[in-house]
Design a protein around this motif. Sequence first.
Motif, PDB file in Angstrom:
ATOM      1  N   THR A 165      26.982  -8.939 -37.094  1.00 33.98           N
ATOM      2  CA  THR A 165      28.023  -9.448 -36.652  1.00 33.98           C
ATOM      3  C   THR A 165      28.423  -8.691 -35.445  1.00 33.98           C
ATOM      4  N   ILE A 166      29.398  -9.318 -34.622  1.00 31.95           N
ATOM      5  CA  ILE A 166      29.860  -8.577 -33.435  1.00 31.95           C
ATOM      6  C   ILE A 166      31.467  -8.559 -33.446  1.00 31.95           C
ATOM      7  N   CYS A 167      32.116  -7.566 -33.245  1.00 30.85           N
ATOM      8  CA  CYS A 167      33.661  -7.795 -33.470  1.00 30.85           C
ATOM      9  C   CYS A 167      34.209  -7.756 -31.881  1.00 30.85           C
ATOM     10  N   GLY A 168      34.858  -8.709 -31.635  1.00 32.05           N
ATOM     11  CA  GLY A 168      35.723  -8.962 -30.454  1.00 32.05           C
ATOM     12  C   GLY A 168      36.828  -8.090 -30.520  1.00 32.05           C
ATOM     13  N   LYS A 169      37.102  -6.854 -29.746  1.00 35.92           N
ATOM     14  CA  LYS A 169      38.199  -5.894 -30.009  1.00 35.92           C
ATOM     15  C   LYS A 169      39.507  -6.261 -29.501  1.00 35.92           C
ATOM     16  N   TYR A 170      40.698  -5.879 -29.580  1.00 38.79           N
ATOM     17  CA  TYR A 170      42.049  -6.344 -29.430  1.00 38.79           C
ATOM     18  C   TYR A 170      42.087  -6.021 -27.755  1.00 38.79           C
ATOM     19  N   ASP A 171      42.501  -6.907 -26.947  1.00 45.89           N
ATOM     20  CA  ASP A 171      42.643  -6.615 -25.607  1.00 45.89           C
ATOM     21  C   ASP A 171      43.684  -7.485 -25.316  1.00 45.89           C
ATOM     22  N   ALA A 172      44.934  -7.402 -25.246  1.00 46.94           N
ATOM     23  CA  ALA A 172      46.041  -7.918 -24.704  1.00 46.94           C
ATOM     24  C   ALA A 172      46.307  -9.144 -25.425  1.00 46.94           C
ATOM     25  N   GLY A 173      45.695  -9.534 -26.727  1.00 45.40           N
ATOM     26  CA  GLY A 173      45.756 -10.753 -27.285  1.00 45.40           C
ATOM     27  C   GLY A 173      44.813 -11.752 -26.901  1.00 45.40           C
ATOM     28  N   LYS A 174      43.659 -11.350 -26.130  1.00 44.42           N
ATOM     29  CA  LYS A 174      42.814 -12.272 -25.785  1.00 44.42           C
ATOM     30  C   LYS A 174      41.947 -12.536 -26.957  1.00 44.42           C
ATOM     31  N   ASP A 175      41.371 -14.001 -27.046  1.00 44.21           N
ATOM     32  CA  ASP A 175      40.583 -13.983 -28.181  1.00 44.21           C
ATOM     33  C   ASP A 175      40.099 -15.625 -28.154  1.00 44.21           C
ATOM     34  N   SER A 176      39.157 -16.166 -28.740  1.00 46.69           N
ATOM     35  CA  SER A 176      38.691 -17.371 -29.088  1.00 46.69           C
ATOM     36  C   SER A 176      39.713 -17.683 -30.353  1.00 46.69           C
ATOM     37  N   CYS A 177      39.387 -18.981 -30.493  1.00 49.78           N
ATOM     38  CA  CYS A 177      40.207 -19.455 -31.878  1.00 49.78           C
ATOM     39  C   CYS A 177      39.467 -20.960 -32.363  1.00 49.78           C
ATOM     40  N   ASN A 178      40.078 -21.430 -33.265  1.00 45.95           N
ATOM     41  CA  ASN A 178      39.563 -22.571 -33.926  1.00 45.95           C
ATOM     42  C   ASN A 178      39.027 -23.938 -33.059  1.00 45.95           C
ATOM     43  N   GLY A 179      37.787 -24.104 -33.213  1.00 43.88           N
ATOM     44  CA  GLY A 179      37.124 -25.178 -32.267  1.00 43.88           C
ATOM     45  C   GLY A 179      36.185 -24.524 -31.268  1.00 43.88           C
ATOM     46  N   ASP A 180      36.526 -23.269 -30.874  1.00 48.77           N
ATOM     47  CA  ASP A 180      35.328 -22.616 -30.156  1.00 48.77           C
ATOM     48  C   ASP A 180      34.293 -22.191 -31.027  1.00 48.77           C
TER      49      ASP A 180
END
Length: 283
Positions: free
Chosen positions: A217-232
């Motif tokens: 797996t790959i971790c998406g590190k924290y960066d000013a709250g940027k993220d993917s979420c449910n349904g992506d």
Amino acid sequence: MFKSLHAVMTALGVLALSACSTQTAPDAGLPQETVTVTGTEKAFPDAIGSQIVYGTVTSVTNRPYQVSVTPSTELSGGWCGGTLISSTWVLTAAHCVVGYSASQMRVRAGINDLTTTSGQLRTPSQIIVHPYYSSSADAYDIALIKVGTAFTLGSTVQTAALPNNTTESALDVNGKYATVSGWGKTETGAYSNRALREVTLPITPTGSDCGSRPSNTICGKYDAGKDSCNGDSGGPLAARYNNRFYVLGIVSYGPVECRGYGVYTRVNGYVNWIYNNTGISAQ
């Protein structure tokens, strides 16, 4: 990004990374049993609704490998995404398709607005879920979809390449960035099914930024709250290299608040399994 059902049910305010297996993963490339999904049970009901948090509106002209993966009854909503890896094969998350037969699902390419009838719509002829995937854990969250009629490739519909070890070592490194894209709600709570969105995140294949997580797996590190979420879920985490798009990861799971620390299935860990089932090689 999909938050697995057991993670969604975790108390609010907690980094609800669901329990992850810590065992060493079997060779993801050894010949695997082909699992054809059947049945009519809705996969993870009410837990799927899209977000790209603190991202920007983009276009399939910029992300031509992006496709929408939905049941035939959910075409206008953000169910899941996927990555076109050939004119007939799509890469997605296992949790997006488990419980559905091929004939019940639809794949759409070359589309920005899910509420229209534009783009190219295809019915799958086969769905292959990784045989080690279990809905009670977050490992092996990968699946393949073969469409019955090939997509017509062009400026808004193109494939992304699978990363070989050389490409992986250049792109999937602590401190590098990759872009995740999808449809649905933004950080404001408003749905974005009329516009494809994307966000670029710092990533790492190692470390504990995303907590205890499965192998490959790959971790998406924290960066000013940027993220993917449910349904992506199932959608691409991608980067450019030598003027080509490479799909590094598949949106899998993460904290319920969708403000960073999302986890992505690492595609390079499954290239042999993908090749054995599709004949598509890493590049």
